[in-house]
Design a protein around this motif. Sequence first.
Motif, mmCIF file in Angstrom:
data_model
loop_
_atom_site.group_PDB
_atom_site.id
_atom_site.type_symbol
_atom_site.label_atom_id
_atom_site.label_comp_id
_atom_site.label_asym_id
_atom_site.label_seq_id
_atom_site.Cartn_x
_atom_site.Cartn_y
_atom_site.Cartn_z
ATOM 1 N N GLN A 2 21.497 42.231 49.070
ATOM 2 C CA GLN A 2 22.586 43.200 49.099
ATOM 3 C C GLN A 2 23.913 42.464 48.882
ATOM 4 O OE1 GLN A 2 22.597 45.616 52.581
ATOM 5 N NE2 GLN A 2 24.476 46.639 52.049
ATOM 6 N N PHE A 3 24.704 42.967 47.948
ATOM 7 C CA PHE A 3 26.005 42.377 47.650
ATOM 8 C C PHE A 3 27.094 43.328 48.113
ATOM 9 C CE2 PHE A 3 23.109 40.844 44.274
ATOM 10 C CZ PHE A 3 23.121 39.496 44.592
ATOM 11 N N GLU A 4 28.051 42.807 48.871
ATOM 12 C CA GLU A 4 29.117 43.644 49.402
ATOM 13 C C GLU A 4 30.478 42.994 49.166
ATOM 14 O OE1 GLU A 4 28.474 44.542 53.500
ATOM 15 O OE2 GLU A 4 26.459 45.297 53.153
ATOM 16 N N ILE A 5 31.477 43.823 48.973
ATOM 17 C CA ILE A 5 32.867 43.387 48.873
ATOM 18 C C ILE A 5 33.520 43.711 50.213
ATOM 19 C CG2 ILE A 5 35.072 43.772 47.708
ATOM 20 C CD1 ILE A 5 33.109 42.400 45.903
ATOM 21 N N SER A 6 34.044 42.687 50.882
ATOM 22 C CA SER A 6 34.665 42.888 52.187
ATOM 23 C C SER A 6 36.058 43.504 52.039
ATOM 24 C CB SER A 6 34.769 41.551 52.929
ATOM 25 O OG SER A 6 35.709 40.713 52.278
ATOM 26 N N GLU A 7 36.620 43.949 53.146
ATOM 27 C CA GLU A 7 37.975 44.518 53.124
ATOM 28 C C GLU A 7 38.985 43.470 52.665
ATOM 29 O OE1 GLU A 7 38.964 47.683 53.490
ATOM 30 O OE2 GLU A 7 36.846 48.173 53.620
ATOM 31 N N ASP A 8 38.793 42.215 53.082
ATOM 32 C CA ASP A 8 39.677 41.131 52.668
ATOM 33 C C ASP A 8 39.614 40.939 51.154
ATOM 34 O OD1 ASP A 8 41.452 38.883 53.123
ATOM 35 O OD2 ASP A 8 39.708 37.586 52.776
ATOM 36 N N MET A 9 38.402 41.017 50.594
ATOM 37 C CA MET A 9 38.233 40.894 49.147
ATOM 38 C C MET A 9 38.880 42.064 48.426
ATOM 39 S SD MET A 9 34.336 39.618 48.797
ATOM 40 C CE MET A 9 33.803 38.015 49.324
ATOM 41 N N LYS A 10 38.747 43.274 48.965
ATOM 42 C CA LYS A 10 39.382 44.452 48.357
ATOM 43 C C LYS A 10 40.889 44.292 48.322
ATOM 44 C CE LYS A 10 35.860 47.805 49.757
ATOM 45 N NZ LYS A 10 35.587 48.984 50.584
ATOM 46 N N GLY A 39 25.806 28.812 48.169
ATOM 47 C CA GLY A 39 26.474 30.047 48.574
ATOM 48 C C GLY A 39 26.449 31.089 47.476
ATOM 49 N N LEU A 40 27.279 32.103 47.651
ATOM 50 C CA LEU A 40 27.342 33.215 46.706
ATOM 51 C C LEU A 40 28.664 33.161 45.952
ATOM 52 C CD1 LEU A 40 25.973 35.860 45.733
ATOM 53 C CD2 LEU A 40 27.246 37.033 47.517
ATOM 54 N N ALA A 41 28.606 33.025 44.642
ATOM 55 C CA ALA A 41 29.801 33.043 43.801
ATOM 56 C C ALA A 41 30.096 34.491 43.427
ATOM 57 C CB ALA A 41 29.596 32.201 42.548
ATOM 58 N N ILE A 42 31.327 34.937 43.679
ATOM 59 C CA ILE A 42 31.720 36.308 43.387
ATOM 60 C C ILE A 42 32.932 36.275 42.469
ATOM 61 C CG2 ILE A 42 32.485 38.516 44.325
ATOM 62 C CD1 ILE A 42 31.230 37.620 47.009
ATOM 63 N N GLN A 43 32.840 36.992 41.341
ATOM 64 C CA GLN A 43 33.948 37.084 40.396
ATOM 65 C C GLN A 43 34.199 38.540 40.049
ATOM 66 O OE1 GLN A 43 32.742 34.718 37.027
ATOM 67 N NE2 GLN A 43 33.525 32.845 37.948
ATOM 68 N N VAL A 44 35.473 38.857 39.827
ATOM 69 C CA VAL A 44 35.864 40.183 39.382
ATOM 70 C C VAL A 44 36.592 39.994 38.051
ATOM 71 C CG1 VAL A 44 37.178 42.257 39.906
ATOM 72 C CG2 VAL A 44 36.157 40.945 41.765
ATOM 73 N N ARG A 45 36.141 40.712 37.014
ATOM 74 C CA ARG A 45 36.754 40.602 35.695
ATOM 75 C C ARG A 45 37.412 41.926 35.348
ATOM 76 N NH1 ARG A 45 35.715 41.671 30.397
ATOM 77 N NH2 ARG A 45 36.469 40.161 28.888
ATOM 78 N N CYS A 46 38.676 41.857 34.936
ATOM 79 C CA CYS A 46 39.406 43.046 34.512
ATOM 80 C C CYS A 46 39.078 43.321 33.049
ATOM 81 C CB CYS A 46 40.906 42.826 34.686
ATOM 82 S SG CYS A 46 41.900 44.224 34.117
ATOM 83 N N ASP A 47 38.553 44.511 32.754
ATOM 84 C CA ASP A 47 38.205 44.877 31.385
ATOM 85 C C ASP A 47 39.431 45.196 30.545
ATOM 86 O OD1 ASP A 47 35.514 44.543 31.913
ATOM 87 O OD2 ASP A 47 35.194 46.645 32.419
ATOM 88 N N VAL A 48 40.579 45.431 31.187
ATOM 89 C CA VAL A 48 41.804 45.757 30.459
ATOM 90 C C VAL A 48 42.472 44.491 29.943
ATOM 91 C CG1 VAL A 48 44.078 46.842 30.613
ATOM 92 C CG2 VAL A 48 42.144 47.841 31.822
ATOM 93 N N CYS A 49 42.725 43.533 30.840
ATOM 94 C CA CYS A 49 43.454 42.320 30.456
ATOM 95 C C CYS A 49 42.561 41.104 30.293
ATOM 96 C CB CYS A 49 44.545 42.016 31.472
ATOM 97 S SG CYS A 49 43.902 41.562 33.103
ATOM 98 N N GLU A 50 41.282 41.233 30.646
ATOM 99 C CA GLU A 50 40.276 40.188 30.512
ATOM 100 C C GLU A 50 40.528 38.972 31.405
ATOM 101 O OE1 GLU A 50 39.535 39.326 26.397
ATOM 102 O OE2 GLU A 50 39.029 41.399 25.951
ATOM 103 N N ARG A 51 41.277 39.141 32.486
ATOM 104 C CA ARG A 51 41.457 38.066 33.464
ATOM 105 C C ARG A 51 40.274 38.081 34.426
ATOM 106 N NH1 ARG A 51 46.502 38.874 36.779
ATOM 107 N NH2 ARG A 51 45.703 40.993 36.784
ATOM 108 N N THR A 52 40.036 36.942 35.081
ATOM 109 C CA THR A 52 38.957 36.829 36.054
ATOM 110 C C THR A 52 39.516 36.328 37.375
ATOM 111 O OG1 THR A 52 37.355 36.354 34.316
ATOM 112 C CG2 THR A 52 36.732 35.758 36.538
#
Length: 59
Positions: A2-10, A39-52
């Motif tokens: 199970q993968f979760e995004i914490s409140e701090d990550m949000k 550990g667990l590597a977590i990345q968020v990629r923006c589809d608009v500006c393509e930043r990670t």
Amino acid sequence: MQFEISEDMKEKISDWDSYKPIDVTGAKFAYTFIPTGIGLAIQVRCDVCERTLSLSEDL
């Protein structure tokens, strides 16, 4: 597994995000979860500006 995004990550994502969605569904992020031996590597990629944004502080 199970993968979760914490409140701090949000909060970090909200601070990092400055673009309006261009998708009709309002989606603009791709979340990537990569289990590793250290550990667990977590990345968020923006589809608009393509930043990670890396949310993996311990790696």
